[in-house]
Design a protein around this motif. Sequence first.
Motif, PDB file in Angstrom:
ATOM      1  N   SER A   1       2.332   4.623  -2.459  1.00 38.42           N
ATOM      2  CA  SER A   1       1.618   5.741  -3.076  1.00 38.42           C
ATOM      3  C   SER A   1       1.096   5.410  -4.462  1.00 38.42           C
ATOM      4  O   SER A   1       0.834   6.315  -5.251  1.00 38.42           O
ATOM      5  CB  SER A   1       2.544   6.963  -3.156  1.00 38.42           C
ATOM      6  OG  SER A   1       3.704   6.638  -3.928  1.00 38.42           O
TER       7      SER A   1
ATOM      8  N   SER B   1     -10.474  -5.672   0.939  1.00 39.75           N
ATOM      9  CA  SER B   1      -9.802  -5.118  -0.229  1.00 39.75           C
ATOM     10  C   SER B   1     -10.120  -5.965  -1.456  1.00 39.75           C
ATOM     11  O   SER B   1     -10.156  -7.200  -1.382  1.00 39.75           O
ATOM     12  CB  SER B   1      -8.288  -5.086  -0.008  1.00 39.75           C
ATOM     13  OG  SER B   1      -7.596  -4.869  -1.230  1.00 39.75           O
TER      14      SER B   1
ATOM     15  N   LEU C   1      -1.694   2.823  -6.746  1.00 38.73           N
ATOM     16  CA  LEU C   1      -3.132   2.810  -6.969  1.00 38.73           C
ATOM     17  C   LEU C   1      -3.902   2.815  -5.654  1.00 38.73           C
ATOM     18  O   LEU C   1      -3.463   2.260  -4.647  1.00 38.73           O
ATOM     19  CB  LEU C   1      -3.509   1.560  -7.776  1.00 38.73           C
ATOM     20  CG  LEU C   1      -3.052   1.552  -9.232  1.00 38.73           C
ATOM     21  CD1 LEU C   1      -3.167   0.148  -9.806  1.00 38.73           C
ATOM     22  CD2 LEU C   1      -3.866   2.537 -10.060  1.00 38.73           C
ATOM     23  N   GLU C   2      -5.065   3.422  -5.702  1.00 36.85           N
ATOM     24  CA  GLU C   2      -5.920   3.509  -4.520  1.00 36.85           C
ATOM     25  C   GLU C   2      -6.452   2.126  -4.140  1.00 36.85           C
ATOM     26  O   GLU C   2      -6.769   1.302  -4.992  1.00 36.85           O
ATOM     27  CB  GLU C   2      -7.096   4.447  -4.826  1.00 36.85           C
ATOM     28  CG  GLU C   2      -8.073   4.614  -3.685  1.00 36.85           C
ATOM     29  CD  GLU C   2      -9.249   5.483  -4.073  1.00 36.85           C
ATOM     30  OE1 GLU C   2     -10.132   5.691  -3.219  1.00 36.85           O
ATOM     31  OE2 GLU C   2      -9.285   5.944  -5.239  1.00 36.85           O
TER      32      GLU C   2
ATOM     33  N   SER D   1     -16.584   3.094  -8.532  1.00 40.68           N
ATOM     34  CA  SER D   1     -16.878   4.027  -7.451  1.00 40.68           C
ATOM     35  C   SER D   1     -17.759   5.173  -7.928  1.00 40.68           C
ATOM     36  O   SER D   1     -17.948   5.392  -9.134  1.00 40.68           O
ATOM     37  CB  SER D   1     -15.575   4.594  -6.888  1.00 40.68           C
ATOM     38  OG  SER D   1     -14.945   5.424  -7.860  1.00 40.68           O
TER      39      SER D   1
ATOM     40  N   GLN E   1       0.819  -1.199   0.000  1.00 41.54           N
ATOM     41  CA  GLN E   1       0.000   0.000   0.000  1.00 41.54           C
ATOM     42  C   GLN E   1       0.863   1.263   0.000  1.00 41.54           C
ATOM     43  O   GLN E   1       0.753   2.123   0.884  1.00 41.54           O
ATOM     44  CB  GLN E   1      -0.953   0.023   1.211  1.00 41.54           C
ATOM     45  CG  GLN E   1      -1.779  -1.224   1.388  1.00 41.54           C
ATOM     46  CD  GLN E   1      -2.640  -1.532   0.178  1.00 41.54           C
ATOM     47  OE1 GLN E   1      -2.792  -0.703  -0.711  1.00 41.54           O
ATOM     48  NE2 GLN E   1      -3.181  -2.729   0.123  1.00 41.54           N
TER      49      GLN E   1
END
Length: 757
Positions: A35, A50, A37-38, A62, A33
């Motif tokens: 920086s 997740s 992909l979200e 989303s 996790q």
Amino acid sequence: MKQQASKFSYLALAVASALTSHATLAAENSEEQNSGLEVIEVTARKSVESLQQVPVAVTSISADELNEKGISVITEIQQFSPNTTLQRSRGTNSTITAFIRGVGQQDPLWGYEPGVGIYIDDVYMARPQGAVLDLLDIERVEVLRGPQGTLYGKNTIGGAIKYVTKEMSGDAELNLNGTLGSYNQRDVKLTGQFPIIDDKLYVGFGYANLQRDGYGEFLQSDLPNQDNENYNKDVVSARLSVQYRPTDELSFTFKWDKTEDESNSKGGYRLLPSILTDAPVPDSVYDSYTSLPTWNKVEVEGISFTANWEVSANSTLKYVFSDRESYSPTNIDFDNTALRIFDVPAIYDDEQTTHELQFNNAGDNYTFVSGLYYYDGESCGQFEAILEVLGQAAFGTPGLTREVSGCNNSNSKAAYAQLSYDFSEQWSMTAGMRYTKDEKVALVKNGLIFDTVYPESGWVPGYVRPEGELVPTVLDDNEDWSKFTPRIGVEYQATNDIMLFTSFSQGFKSGTFNPRASTAEPAAKPEDVDSIEVGMKSQWLDDSLRANVTLFSLDHKNRQYISVLPGENAADLNQRLGNIGTSESQGIEAEFTYLATEDLMLTASFGYIDSEFTEVIDYDAEGNPFDKSDRFTVSNTPEYTYNLGANYTLESNVGDFIFNANYYYRDDYALFEEDSLLTQEGYGIANLSVNWYSTEGDWTAGLHVKNLTDEEYMVGGYQFVAPLEDGGYAPGLGGDNTLIAYYGDPRTISLTVGYQF
């Protein structure tokens, strides 16, 4: 089939292993996790996880993506989910036709069960009427592909679509959006939430008024003073939420929603000129003719209550109650002429109540999900098959109508449990089981009336319906079934960023009685789907590339199908429902997201499916069985689909601009299963969007161009003709050339402006 599936699985494992060996080298020094992909969270397994940790083929879109792409209705989601078909049904704007991996249900008549489950939050929508949801106050949409029989139960043999509404934050919000667009589109959406008692009691709401003129018109109609727009839109929708949190561990949520769709009934495009009246093939695919009223209505309303108790740090107890009802008087002109050749005015009247009690528990190395479920549904309706011209010609009567009415009521009880257990940091297993007890009670009335009859008085100006029962009861019966639907899977976490999984799952679609029965025929048994999946969830290049791939093989058994039986005359609509078909499918689904730079994101998805009927047993006039699988095609299922997209963010002194573009392609597909005369050739749709967000964050604007090249593509139809050897057609029921198609949306341009108070 088992041998094919086994070979398929071994091949998939070999491919996945090869990919993993390279991925391990690339990911040795990656950090979890970072920086890149979200992180995407989903509730595919009825707990928050997740996306990359869920061993299920899931597409999640989303609210931000939906807004930036200008997606306004749930059917547009099909572009972004491989091997998925979500279309508006034939006669209305609000009835859905849903297929995933070649499994679904085309006929929306009461009593028939869907193959893809539609959910609003945790509430199942049993009927397709009103299921083409306009996206209002949405958090995300999840598409779960493959049988979901363990956690979601019956009628999810193709998969499930989850419409997840936005959770209330507790802060005061008020958002106003207005849209102007092609064909005089004019939409207003108002959403908001307010705390009544800080950190305790919140109220949220949403309202939408969605209007648009028709893409075409009804060129002929014998009824005065009616709206002749075709493919127009007139929808009003509202939502209300109340949430109370007496403690940090306990919450109660009440939700209400209502949608009224008064868009006109859709008229189909005649692919052949009428032989009984002046109705040539129209110049526009959105133009039609009709002898029915053009008014139409779909009313859907529901309430739900959820109580959520965090019993401990590891355990949660949840109770969900819902009550939903829908009422749809509709006018469907099968022949699409100004004569009453084959008109079908109908009423759909449905109600359902559900209860679900869910217990979840999670430990250091396991997650346990379990629950009890109860469903009670009433699905009723009535239609008139008006064959007035035939009645006058063949019988010398004022008209001729076959009336069919009745109910297929369901009662379903289920218990389910699923355990995911980590044997080590790398190996884990998931095992689950659901037991369902299903009961159907059916009543069918069916008979001929030698007159022109409508469902209710006032259906057309001056019409008064005769009193009393006009046709006899032909079926009054009940049946019950029980079913175990298991799921078992193994997961291997090769690295922090790569998970391999394989699973076997099973689902079933409920048995049912024939709602068009003309005699006391037995119920059709449930359909079964056995599915094997092998997949990979992975992130590469310091979490800047997400690659999720699933290979699947499924065996679809006991397929329910309507066979048309010969009658004594052309007015007969004798149809028999039975379990006559078996089909097989193998395919692959791949979804990629690549953060090329801090401002540029590229996406791609691909779906391939090889599906065919392997056996379809029917009976000849002497009662001898024969296989006619060579005449069948798995409908609404293109061999391959793909989507290519790009998203670019440009920062400036006046705010941020986000540019979106995507190209979606569907290979050719048949619209009917048996002897389909309607096949849509492959086509592609290009969409462009430009979105602006003000520096202060209160103003937004979006310019959206959909179907840029103005592609014409069929999404439904009717075929009541017989092909001849010379290439022509013999007229079918009603005595006319009834070969009709319905089409998707043309090119549209819209501008949406929003303000957050």
